[in-house]
Design a protein around this motif. Structure first.
Motif, PDB file in Angstrom:
ATOM      1  N   VAL A   1      66.855  -9.454  35.256  1.00 29.82           N
ATOM      2  CA  VAL A   1      66.041  -9.421  34.075  1.00 29.82           C
ATOM      3  C   VAL A   1      65.134  -8.005  34.049  1.00 29.82           C
ATOM      4  O   VAL A   1      64.700  -7.693  34.930  1.00 29.82           O
ATOM      5  N   ILE A   2      65.098  -7.580  32.876  1.00 33.60           N
ATOM      6  CA  ILE A   2      64.343  -6.443  32.357  1.00 33.60           C
ATOM      7  C   ILE A   2      63.615  -6.887  31.114  1.00 33.60           C
ATOM      8  O   ILE A   2      64.374  -7.153  29.944  1.00 33.60           O
ATOM      9  N   TYR A   3      62.469  -7.011  30.879  1.00 33.98           N
ATOM     10  CA  TYR A   3      61.807  -7.578  29.857  1.00 33.98           C
ATOM     11  C   TYR A   3      61.632  -6.424  28.962  1.00 33.98           C
ATOM     12  O   TYR A   3      61.465  -5.429  29.286  1.00 33.98           O
ATOM     13  N   GLY A   4      61.575  -6.952  27.805  1.00 33.81           N
ATOM     14  CA  GLY A   4      61.726  -5.980  26.609  1.00 33.81           C
ATOM     15  C   GLY A   4      60.912  -6.615  25.401  1.00 33.81           C
ATOM     16  O   GLY A   4      60.834  -7.838  25.371  1.00 33.81           O
ATOM     17  N   TYR A   5      60.045  -5.736  24.674  1.00 34.43           N
ATOM     18  CA  TYR A   5      59.001  -6.461  23.675  1.00 34.43           C
ATOM     19  C   TYR A   5      59.429  -5.997  22.313  1.00 34.43           C
ATOM     20  O   TYR A   5      59.884  -4.727  22.387  1.00 34.43           O
ATOM     21  N   GLY A   6      59.211  -6.703  21.318  1.00 31.84           N
ATOM     22  CA  GLY A   6      59.491  -6.077  19.938  1.00 31.84           C
ATOM     23  C   GLY A   6      58.448  -6.513  19.087  1.00 31.84           C
ATOM     24  O   GLY A   6      57.771  -7.547  19.294  1.00 31.84           O
ATOM     25  N   LEU A   7      58.100  -5.562  18.206  1.00 30.34           N
ATOM     26  CA  LEU A   7      56.919  -5.575  17.189  1.00 30.34           C
ATOM     27  C   LEU A   7      57.266  -5.383  15.707  1.00 30.34           C
ATOM     28  O   LEU A   7      57.567  -4.420  15.420  1.00 30.34           O
ATOM     29  N   ASP A   8      57.169  -6.525  15.138  1.00 31.57           N
ATOM     30  CA  ASP A   8      57.627  -6.303  13.706  1.00 31.57           C
ATOM     31  C   ASP A   8      56.271  -5.711  12.873  1.00 31.57           C
ATOM     32  O   ASP A   8      55.349  -6.585  12.401  1.00 31.57           O
ATOM     33  N   ILE A   9      56.307  -4.543  12.547  1.00 31.89           N
ATOM     34  CA  ILE A   9      55.267  -3.819  11.950  1.00 31.89           C
ATOM     35  C   ILE A   9      55.132  -4.515  10.461  1.00 31.89           C
ATOM     36  O   ILE A   9      54.127  -4.639   9.900  1.00 31.89           O
ATOM     37  N   ALA A  10      56.095  -4.794   9.826  1.00 36.83           N
ATOM     38  CA  ALA A  10      56.258  -5.467   8.579  1.00 36.83           C
ATOM     39  C   ALA A  10      55.395  -6.613   8.518  1.00 36.83           C
ATOM     40  O   ALA A  10      55.082  -7.076   7.309  1.00 36.83           O
ATOM     41  N   ARG A  11      55.432  -7.484   9.381  1.00 34.29           N
ATOM     42  CA  ARG A  11      54.783  -8.890   9.587  1.00 34.29           C
ATOM     43  C   ARG A  11      53.358  -8.617   9.855  1.00 34.29           C
ATOM     44  O   ARG A  11      52.573  -9.561   9.550  1.00 34.29           O
ATOM     45  N   CYS A  12      53.039  -7.868  10.746  1.00 32.21           N
ATOM     46  CA  CYS A  12      51.657  -8.110  11.231  1.00 32.21           C
ATOM     47  C   CYS A  12      50.609  -7.865  10.281  1.00 32.21           C
ATOM     48  O   CYS A  12      50.789  -6.782   9.587  1.00 32.21           O
ATOM     49  N   ILE A  13      49.692  -8.869  10.282  1.00 38.05           N
ATOM     50  CA  ILE A  13      48.401  -8.861   9.540  1.00 38.05           C
ATOM     51  C   ILE A  13      47.167  -8.393   9.777  1.00 38.05           C
ATOM     52  O   ILE A  13      46.170  -8.395   9.163  1.00 38.05           O
ATOM     53  N   GLY A  14      47.247  -7.928  11.129  1.00 32.24           N
ATOM     54  CA  GLY A  14      45.950  -7.191  11.661  1.00 32.24           C
ATOM     55  C   GLY A  14      44.725  -8.314  11.997  1.00 32.24           C
ATOM     56  O   GLY A  14      43.707  -8.082  12.011  1.00 32.24           O
ATOM     57  N   CYS A  15      45.245  -9.378  12.204  1.00 32.70           N
ATOM     58  CA  CYS A  15      44.206 -10.456  12.640  1.00 32.70           C
ATOM     59  C   CYS A  15      43.726 -10.412  13.836  1.00 32.70           C
ATOM     60  O   CYS A  15      42.630 -11.204  14.134  1.00 32.70           O
ATOM     61  N   ARG A  16      44.220  -9.665  14.825  1.00 31.51           N
ATOM     62  CA  ARG A  16      43.922  -9.701  16.172  1.00 31.51           C
ATOM     63  C   ARG A  16      43.898 -10.839  17.031  1.00 31.51           C
ATOM     64  O   ARG A  16      42.967 -11.081  17.913  1.00 31.51           O
ATOM     65  N   ARG A  17      44.617 -11.834  16.624  1.00 28.84           N
ATOM     66  CA  ARG A  17      44.595 -13.065  17.294  1.00 28.84           C
ATOM     67  C   ARG A  17      45.414 -12.879  18.691  1.00 28.84           C
ATOM     68  O   ARG A  17      44.911 -13.606  19.690  1.00 28.84           O
TER      69      ARG A  17
END
Ligand code: SF4
Ligand code: SF4
Lengths: 398, 310
Positions: free
Chosen positions: B85-101
């Protein structure tokens, strides 16, 4: 043995002025110790440093003092290689200064770290020193090595004096030979501490190391010129003008190179005007209306320039009043330039573009003054201790 | 993630629960000997040099300490990396609404200090049309009534779990290192607090405990990992660990679960069927500050309407 006792005795003898000086220094030290005790128990939150600017005044002082420590070789080289007699006599004081400056460096790091009791974790064998990867681990090695070498040379020379003998070049020579590259290396490695950080474009340039050496070779010897005059004035130890002027020559060359390197840096950053130049912009002109460091750096530039112009004229350089003014200017100039002007703007803007303006707060200033006071105390005591031996030796010589 | 992990997770949970209960009893019975605990922790060896038995002892000591301090059973485990296992992370900038949850979920899950405030995730508000690279134009202190604000997009940044981490290289004491599953961890009992790693991290991902961290007793997450969310000391560095206490048991990091718009993806880079591999293969991904060669295992992409045509 008798000289050892004499040395100890001499520590407690002096004019009223001596007692007052020591009382003031110990007073500063006591206040600083209390302040540090408070910082130790509450944490570095008492400083003005935060995540964005995670190093500040302490590390700035550390960086400056590594330069002072390295400058001891400036005396060693002409004294031993060219046998320049007037300097040879005061090499001992240079070594004392190196030992004191390195000790102060170590203290500045000690007051800066969050878990000082764990410092042993960075040692080889008992700890888990990160070699060859970490530049800081290398710095621990070379600084302690340099301290050990200078202590060794100092102890040996004093031991010989105490027994009324001159030191044996066959023994001293190898120590001196090693100390020269070590002096260069403490400053180079400290420069690499910054230059190796690709996250901080302002530091991540090749010119940091040569600039460090150049600025060390002007501020360190300039400090010596002032200290030697103090010694001359307050004791009957003779230090020839010739020696001081020779050191002033070195200061002049080094300052010229330092200013030239600074100009190349400024040219590259401002001409190409990429986002990597943001820290330099912040330093010299401010960013987004935030201009904390601007007055400081221009003061430093002005001081260094005036000092350089003064040193260029032999008539000013070879007169003590003007020489001393020039030395004082450039010591303060380099102190600002290498401290607030290098360490702090490296973090501004921070890795994610935030601008957190840092200036040392009273807590940091008090603790730093304490380290300086302790340094002065160490130097004075060392000097007092060695004085009877040195005196005797000088008399025997003349 | 895959099924095996899920069942594993249940087992662990039960075990930690039992362990926790036992400590709870012990904590009431045995008053902590402060001096002994001090020397034991002072003389503790580097985590990677501890034997299994040593580790068990250390965990016990810490559980005792924390349980006393927070007046409830706290479990500290040291679950090892999973194989392959090698963990990877993805972040969809198009979706992020900046709510900081994600930011707040992370704070709660990972026991960050509330005062002084430490947050492992920084959400940057970026003006559309501005240089993306020039983070200096970003704003991390935005505070409108409603997000997202028109004309802006948001880019959350946290530890990128670099494959070639400059922070690890910088540390003089080897107090921080990269685990086999790609998570960069800090041993809070070994860190000397020199903060060199903070200077070295190009992503502002490392945070320092400038004061003793302060977590309300009732808010402490008592399910902790030695290399992750256990309570920290004053004067040491901490950072995102992909919720090591969760991910190693097959769970999603708290930020992934908290994101209301599904902008956060997580998975095993070595598993061709994982969500993260899907993102990498189907979107145009990029990594922050790629020119620094830190090789982040954290991928950004613009998801909506931006998938590669088959
Ligand atoms: S993002 Fe920073 S803290 Fe995380 S691994 Fe990379 S260098 Fe280290
Ligand atoms: S602060 Fe801690 S983890 Fe960071 S470099 Fe120093 S010892 Fe290593």
């Amino acid at each position: 043995m008798i000289h050892f006792i004499k040395g100890i005795k001499h520590i407690f003898e002096g004019h009223t002025r001596y007692y007052i000086t020591m009382a003031v220094l110990f007073g500063i030290l006591a206040v600083a110790a209390l302040t540090y005790a408070n910082q130790y128990s509450k944490g570095l939150i008492l400083t003005a440093m935060r995540d964005q600017v995670s190093w500040g005044f302490y590390i700035a002082n550390f960086t400056f003092l590594v330069g002072v420590a390295a400058a001891a070789v400036i005396l060693v080289i002409p004294a031993y290689i060219y046998s320049f007699k007037p300097i040879k006599e005061i090499v001992l004081f240079g070594e004392m200064m190196a030992v004191v400056a390195v000790s102060m460096c170590i203290l500045f790091v000690a007051v800066d770290i969050g878990q000082p009791l764990r410092a042993w974790h960075t040692l080889p064998v008992i700890g888990k020193m990160n070699l060859p990867g970490s530049m800081m681990a290398w710095d621990v090695l070379v600084l302690n090595g340099y301290l050990a070498i200078n202590l060794l040379a100092l102890v040996y020379v004093l031991y010989q004096y105490a027994h009324n003998r001159d030191y044996n070049m066959k023994i001293l020579w190898p120590i001196v030979l090693i100390s020269i590259p070590f002096a260069i290396s403490i400053h180079t490695v400290t420069a690499f501490l910054y230059a190796s950080i690709k996250a901080r474009p302002m530091w991540n340039i090749a010119v940091v190391a040569p600039r460090f050496i150049a600025s060390a070779f002007c501020s360190g010897p300039a400090l010596m010129i002032l200290v030697f005059q103090l010694i001359r004035k307050n004791t009957d130890i003779k230090i020839e003008d010739k020696a001081l002027f020779k050191i002033a020559d070195v200061v002049t060359y080094a300052l010229a190179i330092n200013i030239f390197l600074l100009l190349t840096e400024i040219f590259t950053d401002f001409y190409s005007n990429t986002v990597h130049g943001a820290s330099m912009h912040y330093l010299f002109f401010g960013l987004d209306g935030k201009t904390n460091l601007v007055p400081w750096i221009w003061t430093a530039v002005a001081m260094n320039t005036v000092a350089f112009v003064m040193l260029l004229f032999p008539s000013l350089k070879n007169r003590f009043l003007t020489l001393n003014i020039a030395c004082a200017l450039l010591i303060v100039g380099v102190y600002i330039e290498k401290g607030l002007g290098l360490v702090v703007p490296g973090f501004i803007p921070d890795a994610l573009g935030d601008i957190y303006e840092y200036s040392p707060n009273i807590n940091e200033i008090v603790i730093a003054s304490g380290v300086w006071a302790l340094g002065a105390i160490m130097f004075i005591l060392l000097f007092k201790f060695a004085y009877p031996w040195f005196k005797k030796h000088q008399q025997a010589d003349h | 993630m895959n099924k095996k992990n899920k069942s594993g997770e249940k087992k662990i949970d039960r075990r930690t629960f039992l362990k926790g209960a036992a400590i709870g009893a012990a904590a009431v019975a045995l008053p902590l000997d402060k001096a002994d605990a001090f020397w034991e922790s002072f003389l503790q060896k580097h985590f990677t040099e501890l034997s299994e038995a040593d580790i068990a002892k250390v965990l016990k000591r810490l559980e005792n300490e924390y349980s006393q301090e927070y007046k409830k059973p706290v479990s500290v485990n040291a679950t090892k990396p999973q194989e392959n296992v090698i963990y990877g992370y993805g972040l969809d900038i198009a979706r992020c609404i900046g709510c900081r949850r994600c930011v707040h979920a992370c704070v709660t899950e990972n026991n960050q200090s509330r005062d002084p405030e430490i947050q492992w995730i920084t959400v940057l508000k970026m003006k559309k049309g501005e240089k993306l690279y020039d983070l200096e134009k970003s704003d991390r202190y935005y505070n409108p009534d409603l997000v997202p604000e028109p004309g802006y997009f948001y880019m959350p940044v946290q530890c990128q779990q670099c494959a070639d981490p400059p922070c690890v290289k910088a540390c003089p004491a080897t107090a921080t290192w990269k685990e086999k599953d790609g998570i960069v961890v800090v041993d809070y009992n070994w860190c000397i607090g020199c903060r060199y790693c903070m200077a070295a991290c190009p992503y502002g991902a490392r945070h320092f405990n400038w004061a003793k961290p302060n977590i309300p007793v009732e808010e402490l997450n008592a399910n902790t990992h030695y290399l992750g969310n256990r309570p920290r000391y004053k004067g040491v560095v901490e950072k995102c660990t992909f919720c090591i206490q969760r991910s190693r048991n097959g769970r999603y990091p708290a930020c992934v679960e908290a994101c209301p718009v599904g902008a956060r993806k997580f998975g095993n880079l070595l598993d061709p069927n994982s969500e993260i591999r899907y993102c990498i293969e189907n979107y145009r991904v990029f990594r922050l500050k790629e020119e620094l060669n830190t090789k982040p295992q954290f991928y950004y992409f613009f998801g909506v309407g931006n998938r590669r045509k088959p």
